[in-house]
Scaffold this motif. Sequence first.
Motif, PDB file in Angstrom:
ATOM      1  N   PRO A  80       0.812  -1.231   0.000  1.00  0.00           N
ATOM      2  CA  PRO A  80       0.000   0.000   0.000  1.00  0.00           C
ATOM      3  C   PRO A  80       0.837   1.269   0.000  1.00  0.00           C
ATOM      4  O   PRO A  80       0.483   2.253  -0.667  1.00  0.00           O
ATOM      5  CB  PRO A  80      -0.827  -0.126   1.294  1.00  0.00           C
ATOM      6  N   ILE A  81       1.972   1.259   0.711  1.00  0.00           N
ATOM      7  CA  ILE A  81       2.816   2.455   0.767  1.00  0.00           C
ATOM      8  C   ILE A  81       3.426   2.739  -0.605  1.00  0.00           C
ATOM      9  O   ILE A  81       3.435   3.887  -1.078  1.00  0.00           O
ATOM     10  CB  ILE A  81       3.908   2.279   1.837  1.00  0.00           C
ATOM     11  N   ILE A  82       3.957   1.699  -1.259  1.00  0.00           N
ATOM     12  CA  ILE A  82       4.549   1.871  -2.588  1.00  0.00           C
ATOM     13  C   ILE A  82       3.485   2.297  -3.592  1.00  0.00           C
ATOM     14  O   ILE A  82       3.732   3.148  -4.467  1.00  0.00           O
ATOM     15  CB  ILE A  82       5.245   0.575  -3.030  1.00  0.00           C
ATOM     16  N   LEU A  83       2.282   1.750  -3.460  1.00  0.00           N
ATOM     17  CA  LEU A  83       1.193   2.096  -4.374  1.00  0.00           C
ATOM     18  C   LEU A  83       0.816   3.571  -4.237  1.00  0.00           C
ATOM     19  O   LEU A  83       0.668   4.292  -5.232  1.00  0.00           O
ATOM     20  CB  LEU A  83      -0.012   1.209  -4.087  1.00  0.00           C
ATOM     21  N   ILE A  84       0.680   4.042  -3.009  1.00  0.00           N
ATOM     22  CA  ILE A  84       0.325   5.440  -2.776  1.00  0.00           C
ATOM     23  C   ILE A  84       1.447   6.369  -3.235  1.00  0.00           C
ATOM     24  O   ILE A  84       1.198   7.410  -3.864  1.00  0.00           O
ATOM     25  CB  ILE A  84       0.014   5.670  -1.280  1.00  0.00           C
ATOM     26  N   SER A  85       2.688   5.981  -2.951  1.00  0.00           N
ATOM     27  CA  SER A  85       3.825   6.808  -3.368  1.00  0.00           C
ATOM     28  C   SER A  85       3.900   6.922  -4.887  1.00  0.00           C
ATOM     29  O   SER A  85       4.188   8.003  -5.429  1.00  0.00           O
ATOM     30  CB  SER A  85       5.130   6.226  -2.816  1.00  0.00           C
ATOM     31  N   LEU A  86       3.650   5.817  -5.575  1.00  0.00           N
ATOM     32  CA  LEU A  86       3.684   5.844  -7.038  1.00  0.00           C
ATOM     33  C   LEU A  86       2.623   6.785  -7.593  1.00  0.00           C
ATOM     34  O   LEU A  86       2.898   7.583  -8.506  1.00  0.00           O
ATOM     35  CB  LEU A  86       3.488   4.437  -7.594  1.00  0.00           C
ATOM     36  N   PHE A  87       1.417   6.716  -7.045  1.00  0.00           N
ATOM     37  CA  PHE A  87       0.343   7.572  -7.535  1.00  0.00           C
ATOM     38  C   PHE A  87       0.651   9.042  -7.248  1.00  0.00           C
ATOM     39  O   PHE A  87       0.323   9.917  -8.055  1.00  0.00           O
ATOM     40  CB  PHE A  87      -0.984   7.162  -6.908  1.00  0.00           C
TER      41      PHE A  87
END
Length: 298
Positions: A80-87
């Motif tokens: 979830p952290i990597i997903l949010i950071s990417l967005f």
Amino acid sequence: MKTVTERRKGYFLFRWKEYGVGYLFMLPWMIGFSAFVAFPVGWSLYNSFNKVIINSDGFAYEWVGLGNYKRMLIQDNTYPIILISLFQEMLIMIPLILIFAFIVSLMLNQRFPGRGFMRAIFFLPVIFATGQVLMELFNQGAGKLPFVDQYDMAALVNQFFNERTANMILNVLGKAVIILWYSGVQILIFIAGFQTIPKTIYEAVRVDGATPWESFWKITFPAMLPFIGLNAVFTIVDLFTFPFNPVLEIVQRNMFSPNTGYGYASAMAWLYFALVMLLIGITLWITYRATKGRRELR
């Protein structure tokens, strides 16, 4: 007096005469899409609700319902952290690419010696910097602007922003060359959009005493709104399938992990796909509202 069935039959025959040839041309694509895209996509969606185990007999499925999604969002501390950071990074890079492409296309649309050569220069990265070539360039450090290290931009950014925001900005600066490499198609689309605006409109407003600044905001920009929306959708799809996408790397790694497998990786991929489609939907809605408002003014 024709019955409802006869009217429907007549309407169907009319539609077939009008569009039948087009449907026949689409038939090979529809067959290929059903066989090579629709089935794998449906299978991955089914896998996301199962725990998939590979044994000597092939694939074994154990239904877990939303278990993979709950595990991914609640127990997994990384995805979830990597997903949010990417967005967050993409929400910064997408407008930068669109603004850069719009400004460059606006200049390339003017008449000057060597205009065709300059257009080709901006499109060349689209041809060369793809696939393995792009990965090799980034591995050699060609994807990072030199001034980031020369002027110690990291210390300057960390001085004015918190750690999370600073890391996000530095990541975007580290991929700044992508803005140059990933703007070729957008520039061509914008140039094509400029060609759809009749020159007589500019001549008419010039006679009325409008300044270039006023003609840009009253004529050029409103006419380019559909092309901005098209480029936004293209850029979203292009960036979210980037070779160095960390989300895709995590999905691939979990796919072959004995602790997670195909089911868990499929759930991660479908969440990522849903968020990307949500972003595309918002972009299309904004574009539709903007162009609709423009049509109502006319």
